[in-house]
Design an enzyme around this catalytic site. Structure first.
Site, PDB file in Angstrom:
ATOM      1  N   GLY A  59      -0.694   5.931  18.028  1.00  0.00           N
ATOM      2  CA  GLY A  59      -0.342   5.375  16.728  1.00  0.00           C
ATOM      3  C   GLY A  59      -1.133   5.972  15.597  1.00  0.00           C
ATOM      4  O   GLY A  59      -2.360   6.043  15.652  1.00  0.00           O
ATOM      5  N   THR A  60      -0.430   6.409  14.574  1.00  0.00           N
ATOM      6  CA  THR A  60      -1.053   6.892  13.349  1.00  0.00           C
ATOM      7  C   THR A  60       0.055   7.172  12.341  1.00  0.00           C
ATOM      8  O   THR A  60       1.240   7.151  12.680  1.00  0.00           O
ATOM      9  CB  THR A  60      -1.868   8.178  13.596  1.00  0.00           C
ATOM     10  OG1 THR A  60      -2.626   8.493  12.450  1.00  0.00           O
ATOM     11  CG2 THR A  60      -0.955   9.328  13.923  1.00  0.00           C
ATOM     12  N   THR A  61      -0.338   7.429  11.108  1.00  0.00           N
ATOM     13  CA  THR A  61       0.596   7.865  10.077  1.00  0.00           C
ATOM     14  C   THR A  61      -0.090   8.927   9.229  1.00  0.00           C
ATOM     15  O   THR A  61      -1.094   8.647   8.576  1.00  0.00           O
ATOM     16  CB  THR A  61       1.039   6.695   9.179  1.00  0.00           C
ATOM     17  OG1 THR A  61       1.660   5.681   9.968  1.00  0.00           O
ATOM     18  CG2 THR A  61       2.041   7.184   8.139  1.00  0.00           C
ATOM     19  N   SER A  96      -2.896  13.823  14.602  1.00  0.00           N
ATOM     20  CA  SER A  96      -2.291  12.673  15.260  1.00  0.00           C
ATOM     21  C   SER A  96      -2.331  12.924  16.757  1.00  0.00           C
ATOM     22  O   SER A  96      -2.010  14.024  17.216  1.00  0.00           O
ATOM     23  CB  SER A  96      -0.845  12.477  14.793  1.00  0.00           C
ATOM     24  OG  SER A  96      -0.212  11.454  15.526  1.00  0.00           O
ATOM     25  N   LYS A 130      -8.887  10.873   9.664  1.00  0.00           N
ATOM     26  CA  LYS A 130      -7.864  11.627  10.388  1.00  0.00           C
ATOM     27  C   LYS A 130      -7.546  12.954   9.722  1.00  0.00           C
ATOM     28  O   LYS A 130      -6.536  13.588  10.046  1.00  0.00           O
ATOM     29  CB  LYS A 130      -6.591  10.784  10.512  1.00  0.00           C
ATOM     30  CG  LYS A 130      -6.809   9.499  11.295  1.00  0.00           C
ATOM     31  CD  LYS A 130      -5.536   8.732  11.494  1.00  0.00           C
ATOM     32  CE  LYS A 130      -5.793   7.454  12.286  1.00  0.00           C
ATOM     33  NZ  LYS A 130      -4.559   6.664  12.515  1.00  0.00           N
TER      34      LYS A 130
END
Length: 264
Positions: A59-61, A105, A92
């Site tokens: 999970g990440t954006t 990611s 990130k």
């Protein structure tokens, strides 16, 4: 239980599986205490699907798009391990050199490893040739370094955003060696929600403030809809003069502000 049986993830193995794959633990010789059987380390209890249930999504954006003065980059800050939030304020985005930034990611360890290796190779390239490689050249270097790990348990998706002699550029590199270039790229479990905001408000040649607000709004809505994204919103700008960073903003407070602005 029915869904587990259909998918082949039975938690109650057959008698044959118990006798073959399981080891007995010490137990009390009492009629009131049944024998306790537990699987040894790294032994699956499923005879239909030996690999077990599919692993949870990473999970990440992260997103990056071109605007009139360079590249706008935005990320969230939540790091998760399955359903556990490990860190709400991780970084990130990694600075490769003064005009190249990598937003990542996937597995944090894999992304940090490839980020350090790419920074080293870019520095060596500069020492040999007298100038840094282009963004597409750095993406090709990273893709070549990832190719030997194809098929292994590696998870790293890197978006390279930078400025070179040809101007601003965005490249995406995946751990299997895939390499693409585009004006708008979003990666992670929250990317579908981020794309919906970007597609609605993005246009080529946007001014800096408009692009900054669009990037913040996209990550904010993605973090609101995606359970694996959240924390803070980090925004970076890659210009001809180098990389700049805005102050991070809490995603929850930003969402409240955006709702109030929409009501007004």
């Amino acid at each position: 239980m029915a869904l587990q049986s259909v998918c082949g993830w039975d938690v109650t193995p057959s008698r044959q599986i118990l006798q073959r794959d399981f080891c007995r633990l010490p137990h009390l010789n009492s009629s009131g205490y049944p024998r306790l059987l537990l699987p040894p380390y790294k032994v699956t209890s499923s005879h239909r699907n030996p690999s077990g249930p599919p692993p949870p999504a990473h999970g990440t954006t992260t997103l990056a798009f071109l605007y009139d003065k360079g590249v706008m980059v935005a990320t969230d800050s939540r790091s998760s391990a399955g359903k556990l939030v490990c860190s709400p304020d991780s970084r990130k985005a990694t600075l490769i050199h003064s005009h190249l930034i990598a937003s990542t990611s996937g597995s944090a360890a894999d992304c940090q490893f490839f980020g350090r290796v790419l920074a080293r190779e870019c520095r060596l390239y500069q020492l040999r040739n007298g100038y840094m490689p282009s963004v597409k050249g750095a993406a090709k270097m990273l893709s070549t370094m990832m190719l030997p790990f194809r098929g292994m348990d590696i998870c790293a998706a890197v978006t390279l955003s930078g400025w070179d002699r040809n101007g601003p550029c965005i490249c995406y590199v995946y751990n299997d060696g895939t390499r693409i270039s585009s004006d708008v790229i979003s990666v992670g479990s929250g990317s579908p929600y981020a794309y919906s905001i970007i597609d609605d408000g993005y246009r080529p040649g946007m001014e800096e403030e408009e692009a900054r607000q669009l990037a913040r709004r996209a990550v904010c809505h993605a973090g609101r809809r995606d359970a694996y994204s959240g924390g803070f919103v980090d925004v970076y700008m890659v210009k001809e003069s180098g990389c700049e960073k805005d102050a991070r903003e809490d995603l929850v407070e930003m969402y409240k502000r955006l709702i109030q602005e929409e009501k007004q």
